[in-house]
Scaffold this motif. Structure first.
Motif, PDB file in Angstrom:
ATOM      1  N   MET A  39       0.860  -1.206  -0.158  1.00 11.01           N
ATOM      2  CA  MET A  39       0.102   0.040  -0.118  1.00 11.01           C
ATOM      3  C   MET A  39       1.054   1.303  -0.044  1.00 11.01           C
ATOM      4  N   ALA A  40       1.991   1.295   0.584  1.00 11.45           N
ATOM      5  CA  ALA A  40       3.077   2.247   0.591  1.00 11.45           C
ATOM      6  C   ALA A  40       3.387   2.584  -0.778  1.00 11.45           C
ATOM      7  N   ARG A  41       3.697   1.677  -1.450  1.00 13.60           N
ATOM      8  CA  ARG A  41       4.007   1.561  -3.032  1.00 13.60           C
ATOM      9  C   ARG A  41       2.829   2.077  -3.822  1.00 13.60           C
ATOM     10  N   VAL A  42       1.663   1.850  -3.546  1.00 18.58           N
ATOM     11  CA  VAL A  42       0.620   2.267  -4.322  1.00 18.58           C
ATOM     12  C   VAL A  42       0.458   3.587  -4.306  1.00 18.58           C
ATOM     13  N   TYR A  43       0.563   4.175  -2.915  1.00 13.90           N
ATOM     14  CA  TYR A  43       0.395   5.727  -2.895  1.00 13.90           C
ATOM     15  C   TYR A  43       1.672   6.669  -3.088  1.00 13.90           C
ATOM     16  N   SER A  44       2.672   5.969  -3.329  1.00 17.23           N
ATOM     17  CA  SER A  44       3.926   6.578  -3.735  1.00 17.23           C
ATOM     18  C   SER A  44       4.339   6.535  -5.148  1.00 17.23           C
ATOM     19  N   SER A  45       4.082   5.402  -5.828  1.00 17.02           N
ATOM     20  CA  SER A  45       4.366   5.355  -7.292  1.00 17.02           C
ATOM     21  C   SER A  45       4.064   6.322  -8.021  1.00 17.02           C
ATOM     22  N   PRO A  46       4.975   6.732  -9.143  1.00 13.16           N
ATOM     23  CA  PRO A  46       4.750   7.720 -10.088  1.00 13.16           C
ATOM     24  C   PRO A  46       4.082   7.126 -11.237  1.00 13.16           C
ATOM     25  N   ARG A  47       3.855   5.945 -11.311  1.00 11.64           N
ATOM     26  CA  ARG A  47       3.389   5.254 -12.628  1.00 11.64           C
ATOM     27  C   ARG A  47       1.551   5.166 -12.207  1.00 11.64           C
ATOM     28  N   HIS A  48       0.959   5.072 -13.598  1.00 13.05           N
ATOM     29  CA  HIS A  48      -0.438   5.163 -13.517  1.00 13.05           C
ATOM     30  C   HIS A  48      -0.821   3.852 -14.416  1.00 13.05           C
ATOM     31  N   LEU A  49      -1.985   3.059 -13.925  1.00 16.74           N
ATOM     32  CA  LEU A  49      -2.214   2.040 -14.834  1.00 16.74           C
ATOM     33  C   LEU A  49      -3.225   2.386 -16.092  1.00 16.74           C
ATOM     34  N   ARG A  50      -3.244   1.809 -16.887  1.00 16.88           N
ATOM     35  CA  ARG A  50      -3.940   2.204 -18.224  1.00 16.88           C
ATOM     36  C   ARG A  50      -5.277   2.341 -18.001  1.00 16.88           C
ATOM     37  N   ALA A  51      -5.958   1.685 -17.189  1.00 20.39           N
ATOM     38  CA  ALA A  51      -7.483   1.836 -16.864  1.00 20.39           C
ATOM     39  C   ALA A  51      -7.430   3.178 -15.955  1.00 20.39           C
ATOM     40  N   GLU A  52      -6.448   3.459 -15.138  1.00 22.94           N
ATOM     41  CA  GLU A  52      -6.538   4.695 -14.384  1.00 22.94           C
ATOM     42  C   GLU A  52      -6.131   5.980 -15.273  1.00 22.94           C
TER      43      GLU A  52
ATOM     44  N   ILE B 155       6.300   3.344   6.623  1.00 22.49           N
ATOM     45  CA  ILE B 155       7.127   3.150   5.620  1.00 22.49           C
ATOM     46  C   ILE B 155       7.114   4.471   5.037  1.00 22.49           C
ATOM     47  N   LEU B 156       6.044   5.402   4.973  1.00 20.17           N
ATOM     48  CA  LEU B 156       5.815   6.805   4.353  1.00 20.17           C
ATOM     49  C   LEU B 156       6.671   7.738   5.105  1.00 20.17           C
ATOM     50  N   VAL B 157       6.862   7.809   6.171  1.00 17.68           N
ATOM     51  CA  VAL B 157       7.257   8.608   7.201  1.00 17.68           C
ATOM     52  C   VAL B 157       8.629   8.428   7.310  1.00 17.68           C
ATOM     53  N   GLY B 158       9.242   7.128   6.830  1.00 20.66           N
ATOM     54  CA  GLY B 158      10.700   6.790   7.097  1.00 20.66           C
ATOM     55  C   GLY B 158      11.063   5.994   8.346  1.00 20.66           C
ATOM     56  N   ASP B 159      10.150   5.696   9.142  1.00 23.40           N
ATOM     57  CA  ASP B 159      10.387   5.191  10.330  1.00 23.40           C
ATOM     58  C   ASP B 159       9.439   4.302  10.743  1.00 23.40           C
ATOM     59  N   LYS B 160       9.802   2.984  10.335  1.00 20.55           N
ATOM     60  CA  LYS B 160       8.782   2.009  10.504  1.00 20.55           C
ATOM     61  C   LYS B 160       8.483   1.744  12.217  1.00 20.55           C
ATOM     62  N   ARG B 161       9.285   2.402  12.949  1.00 15.21           N
ATOM     63  CA  ARG B 161       9.074   2.251  14.366  1.00 15.21           C
ATOM     64  C   ARG B 161       7.882   2.842  14.882  1.00 15.21           C
ATOM     65  N   GLN B 162       7.583   4.041  13.965  1.00 16.98           N
ATOM     66  CA  GLN B 162       6.394   4.925  14.202  1.00 16.98           C
ATOM     67  C   GLN B 162       5.166   4.054  14.090  1.00 16.98           C
ATOM     68  N   GLY B 163       5.002   3.466  13.132  1.00 13.32           N
ATOM     69  CA  GLY B 163       4.025   2.554  12.516  1.00 13.32           C
ATOM     70  C   GLY B 163       3.904   1.246  13.706  1.00 13.32           C
ATOM     71  N   TRP B 164       4.915   0.759  14.187  1.00 14.57           N
ATOM     72  CA  TRP B 164       4.604  -0.364  15.132  1.00 14.57           C
ATOM     73  C   TRP B 164       4.305   0.276  16.611  1.00 14.57           C
ATOM     74  N   ALA B 165       4.479   1.613  16.786  1.00 15.41           N
ATOM     75  CA  ALA B 165       3.994   2.108  18.039  1.00 15.41           C
ATOM     76  C   ALA B 165       2.416   2.544  17.881  1.00 15.41           C
ATOM     77  N   VAL B 166       1.946   2.915  16.776  1.00 16.21           N
ATOM     78  CA  VAL B 166       0.656   3.178  16.599  1.00 16.21           C
ATOM     79  C   VAL B 166      -0.023   1.802  16.639  1.00 16.21           C
ATOM     80  N   LEU B 167       0.462   0.816  15.765  1.00 19.41           N
ATOM     81  CA  LEU B 167      -0.029  -0.398  15.853  1.00 19.41           C
ATOM     82  C   LEU B 167      -0.193  -1.110  17.208  1.00 19.41           C
ATOM     83  N   GLY B 168       0.884  -0.882  18.402  1.00 18.68           N
ATOM     84  CA  GLY B 168       0.734  -1.473  19.332  1.00 18.68           C
ATOM     85  C   GLY B 168      -0.357  -0.864  20.314  1.00 18.68           C
TER      86      GLY B 168
END
Length: 558
Positions: free
Chosen positions: A33-46, A276-289
């Motif tokens: 999902m991080a790649r989906v929202y940060s990728s510069p490419r667009h699918l043909r249907a999109e 992943i998007l903020v560059g610190d996976k530990r922040q995600g672990w804290a929210v998940l916890g």
């Protein structure tokens, strides 16, 4: 092994299986999902869709433009769905149903557009197949993607530096959420549900002969496809009135576990995407916890309340099985109830009105908490991040430092937006409840008086304002009073917080990142996670203690 221990072991076993499944997909899906929202490419249907709506998906939008795009899209969604519901009798596959009345069409259009899916009607007796597929199911996809887009925009606000309040492109975020995340996952989920016995066809009402020789009408329909996105998008609106308690919608313990997994999948995975998007996976672990801890506590208490069966009737019957399906049992019903109210789903496999008094109070508290543990798709993440800002602000006050979160200073403007966010939902819930219990049309909808009657009304407005959609079934909500007032609560409860979140994202995106120093509060450690959980309970939850004391608490003690 005693008979008493068997249900407890079954409850623990299904919870462990669920945890294992969520853990297995957490890292890969979060990274995807991080790649989906940060990728510069667009699918043909999109790209084809962008040409149809005439937008440039690569144009970065300021938060005001992002918000106007989101609101404009949602307004068109309401109008289109309202028109379909009013004109249903002229549409194909209407199954002989007439159009909805104006108040009912308004309530339903607003409900599905806001990801609430509150249903005052019985699906099998009011909505034809085309309305279900092209109207309601489409909104299940796009309303979920709108919530995810708002969350990603806030994450970009934290991750970006000095961008003139530019937080992405709404049309790109909306489209990618549907085409690359929700549609593929829903396809796999629908196949799994069909394999488990959920129906998928376009059959009309069919006469069936029961084992007693009587004739019963049974409606077919595209149930599996709608059930998949209903759970995955934390929508909750059922094809049948019994929702996930209906045997054609949720026939076995296997499909029950699949549906619970689906409604928790994206909310519990988005913290990984955030890290992943903020560059610190530990922040995600804290929210998940924090979210996992609050969810686990609610599940343990609710399961105990239902299995203990406090009250004269459950004690006399031997178990609190009223309103529950025997094929799921107490543990399966409790797990589903907690999952659907801790997220913004609102689907039910049991009657929440028949939960024990403490059990009903706990699932109600899940919604009043703001549905942040883990919350709806997108909405849960941005709700928890707002509470994280509150937590660092409180910590900053205690040590006399300017609060910072992820390198962004939290000043007066940011805290004003956060304070308005925190106050919006409580105001909607309490004002709506107060109006209903003093107005004659509101009192006319109550099945019971006293504490349980108050709980029914409080639950209804908590469900509407938090965009949940579940209900205490004793409330007659299919009246103009409730249809209009709940519609207002759903609209304000959805879009006012989103507007404040996007404004906060714009403020944060303007700032330059402040380097961490020895005095910076580490927001990835257990100490901060504990503070965040405490803030979630005290700042948000305790707002409702007085009204809860008059409802579920009094009922539990009586």
């Amino acid at each position: 092994m005693t008979a008493v221990s068997t249900p407890v072991l079954a409850a623990v076993a299904q919870a462990l299986v669920l945890v294992a499944l969520l853990a297995a997909v957490h890292a890969p899906l979060g990274a995807y999902m991080a790649r989906v929202y940060s990728s510069p490419r667009h699918l043909r249907a999109e790209r084809l869709w962008y040409r149809v709506v005439r937008v440039d998906p690569d144009a970065e939008q300021r938060w005001t433009t992002y918000l106007m795009s989101l609101l404009g899209f949602s307004l068109v969604s309401v109008l289109v769905l309202y028109g379909m519901l009013r004109l249903q009798q002229h549409l194909p596959w209407n199954l002989g149903f007439t159009g909805f009345d104006p108040a009912g069409a308004w309530n339903t259009a607003v409900s599905f557009t806001t990801n609430t899916n509150w249903q005052w009607y019985s699906g099998e007796a009011a909505a034809g197949h085309l309305v279900q597929m092209a109207g309601l199911a489409v909104q299940n996809f796009v309303s979920a993607s709108v919530g995810m887009a708002a969350a990603i925009a806030l994450v970009r606000g934290f991750a970006r530096s000095g961008t003139d309040a530019r937080i992405g492109n709404f049309w790109s975020d909306l489209t990618r959420g549907v085409t690359r995340i929700l549609l593929p996952l829903s396809l796999v989920a629908a196949v799994l549900l069909m394999a488990g016995g959920v129906i998928q066809n376009l059959d009309p009402h069919t006469a069936l002969t029961t084992v007693e020789g009587a004739t019963q009408q049974s409606l077919g329909g595209p149930v599996a496809s709608q059930e998949a996105i209903k759970e995955l998008g934390t929508n909750g609106g059922g094809f049948f009135n019994a929702n996930s308690g209906h045997p054609l919608e949720n026939p076995t313990p296997f499909t029950n576990l699949v549906e619970i997994f689906l409604l928790l999948l994206v909310p519990f995975t988005l913290p990984r995407t955030f890290g992943i998007l903020v560059g610190d996976k530990r922040q995600g672990w804290a929210v998940l916890g924090v979210t996992a801890g609050l969810f686990t506590a609610s599940l343990a208490l609710t399961t105990w309340a239902e299995m203990a069966g406090p009250g004269a009737a459950p004690q006399a019957a031997g178990a609190a099985m009223e309103g529950k399906e025997t094929r799921f049992g107490l543990a399966g019903s409790a797990l589903f109830a907690v999952a659907t109210t801790a997220t913004s789903t609102g689907a039910v496999n049991a009657s929440h009105d028949s939960l024990t008094a403490p059990g009903g109070g706990l699932v109600l508290f899940n919604m009043l908490l703001g549905e942040v543990a883990p919350g709806g798709v997108g909405a849960g993440l941005y709700g928890m991040l707002v509470l994280a800002v509150v937590a660092v602000f409180i910590a900053g006050l205690m040590v006399g430092r300017t609060p910072e979160y992820l390198g962004k200073k939290i000043g007066r403007r940011e805290m004003t937006l956060v304070a308005l966010y925190v106050l919006t939902t409580p105001a909607l819930v309490l004002v709506g409840t107060a109006a209903a219990v003093v107005a004659r049309p509101g009192l006319a909808g109550l099945q019971e008086s006293g504490p349980h009657g108050l709980s029914e009304v409080l639950y209804a407005y908590a469900s509407a304002a938090n965009n949940n959609g579940s209900a205490f079934g004793g409330l007659t909500s299919g009246t103009p009073f409730y249809e209009v007032t709940q519609g207002i609560a759903m609209l304000a409860g959805r879009f006012v917080p989103i507007a404040l979140v996007l404004a906060l994202a714009g403020c944060l995106a303007r700032q330059a990142v402040v380097p961490a120093t020895s005095g910076t509060l580490p927001t990835h450690r257990p100490l901060f996670a504990g503070l965040l959980a405490t803030v979630a309970i005290i700042v948000v939850g305790l707002t409702f203690i007085p009204v809860l004391s008059l409802g579920p608490v009094v009922e539990s003690l009586s």
